[in-house]
Design an enzyme around this catalytic site. Sequence first.
Site, PDB file in Angstrom:
ATOM      1  N   PHE A 137       0.874  -1.166   0.122  1.00 48.06           N
ATOM      2  CA  PHE A 137      -0.140  -0.027  -0.006  1.00 48.06           C
ATOM      3  C   PHE A 137       0.797   1.181  -0.117  1.00 48.06           C
ATOM      4  CE2 PHE A 137      -2.470   3.457   1.583  1.00 48.06           C
ATOM      5  CZ  PHE A 137      -3.749   3.046   1.011  1.00 48.06           C
ATOM      6  N   ASP A 222       9.209   2.442   1.982  1.00 43.32           N
ATOM      7  CA  ASP A 222       7.987   3.153   2.076  1.00 43.32           C
ATOM      8  C   ASP A 222       8.021   2.961   3.618  1.00 43.32           C
ATOM      9  OD1 ASP A 222       5.420   3.900   3.280  1.00 43.32           O
ATOM     10  OD2 ASP A 222       4.513   3.625   1.228  1.00 43.32           O
ATOM     11  N   LYS A 251       2.337  10.128   8.580  1.00 43.76           N
ATOM     12  CA  LYS A 251       1.616   9.403   9.779  1.00 43.76           C
ATOM     13  C   LYS A 251       2.293   9.980  11.053  1.00 43.76           C
ATOM     14  CE  LYS A 251      -0.486   5.104   7.753  1.00 43.76           C
ATOM     15  NZ  LYS A 251      -1.855   5.245   8.318  1.00 43.76           N
TER      16      LYS A 251
HETATM   17  N1  PLP Z   1       2.107   4.053   2.563  1.00 42.83           N
HETATM   18  C1  PLP Z   1       1.946   3.197   3.552  1.00 42.83           C
HETATM   19  C2  PLP Z   1       2.887   2.131   3.844  1.00 42.83           C
HETATM   20  C3  PLP Z   1       0.893   3.764   4.394  1.00 42.83           C
HETATM   21  O1  PLP Z   1       0.339   2.770   5.337  1.00 42.83           O
HETATM   22  C4  PLP Z   1      -0.069   4.756   3.948  1.00 42.83           C
HETATM   23  C5  PLP Z   1      -1.322   5.000   4.851  1.00 42.83           C
HETATM   24  O2  PLP Z   1      -1.824   4.008   5.403  1.00 42.83           O
HETATM   25  C6  PLP Z   1       0.237   5.587   2.932  1.00 42.83           C
HETATM   26  C7  PLP Z   1       1.565   5.242   2.223  1.00 42.83           C
HETATM   27  C8  PLP Z   1      -0.437   6.592   2.427  1.00 42.83           C
HETATM   28  O3  PLP Z   1      -0.482   7.687   3.476  1.00 42.83           O
HETATM   29  P1  PLP Z   1      -1.512   8.879   3.512  1.00 42.83           P
HETATM   30  O4  PLP Z   1      -2.738   8.363   3.977  1.00 42.83           O
HETATM   31  O5  PLP Z   1      -1.154   9.865   4.580  1.00 42.83           O
HETATM   32  O6  PLP Z   1      -1.632   9.446   2.043  1.00 42.83           O
END
Ligand code: PLP
Length: 396
Positions: A137, A222, A251
Amino acid sequence: MNLTDLQALEQRYLMHTYKRAPVEFVRGEGTVLWDAEGREYLDFLAGISVCSVGHCNPEVVEAVREQAGRLMHTSNLFYTEPMVRLAERLSTSSLGGRVFFANSGTEANECAIKIARKHAHSRGIEAPEIVSFANDFHGRTYGGLSATPALAANPDLGPMLPGFRSIPFDDPDALRKAVGSSTAAVLIEPIQGEAGVYPLRDETLLAAREACDASGALLILDEIQTGIGRTGSLWAYEQTPVRPDVITSAKALGGGMPIGACITTSAAGEVLKPGDHGSTFAAGPVACTAALAVLDIVDDPALLRGVRERGARLRNGLLGLEGVSEVRGRGLMLAAGLADGIDAAALGADLLERGLVVNAPRPDTLRLLPPLTVDPDQIDRAVAIAEAALLSYAAQ
Ligand code: PLP
């Protein structure tokens, strides 16, 4: 306004992109939330790993209050001290290169994707490709979405961006085969969060590092969910044998204020030039001040040791429960895999009624992401609530 009024307005005026639980939270302190009726909840989700230093952490609140009363926004056309201090702090605590600030996780990944593509073009690659794992994700904007195979498959949202490829999860051989002369980057989560908390094996991370080194591609981790202490080190990659070229964060970085960051090595930090990227809101002094206050708390060996100890306590507590078949994850990023026949969504709803906030990222999994500052006795209480809910589930 009571909950029924809120639900009616939400149904009428908000886009129907979320299925919300029937609770209105009105106050938070540390690991505790209160609803509008004054009921108390243990928050073992922490706003999906955002409130890692606890709700309304006094140091973060004070830093935000003071900065908001002095200067809220100037744009990136000028200098502010919190921006440069935070960039220095993020760089020196990780890869040593440069930082681009964003307002969210998905935007931090957009920056990483741009770096990867431009870096590839500079190596003569005409159609650069970014490789990710199935069920990764990476966000909801079109770059992040295109790197999120499960969501990118939704034909109603197409077309996705070209140049993204997904391979089976945690498969070093598939990785070696997929990474080649047209690869711009491998973009992966060190522990898949939204998919249900699945850590990558060191072997796979090493294969990714080696394949990137051999082909000239960038390794982008990520760390939006895993970073800022969640796994018991400031960055999850510190507990692995690899050092990435780029990490993305968001986050928990802002302690509740929206902020993201793309952080590079020295070499990857040279790729983007004036005009290549930008943001009106990003690097704002209030969000950066909040992040500095968060790092003052989290970037501390004693706190990080505490995360590992509390994580072990929560893991052991969950493992002792009838109905929990496995516990996955690291530090305080944990998931309880449930025995056959237990519906995680129904169990999660029951836990909420019993005063414990978690979520169900899969039909057979509960995810627990308590604040890093959670008390050991709050962990024991959460485990006791889970035990009671599982017993009553079994009795049905
Ligand atoms: N990458 C990861 C691993 C995530 O867990 C999330 C959100 O849950 C995101 C990217 C996207 O972040 P945002 O919701 O702040 O755009």
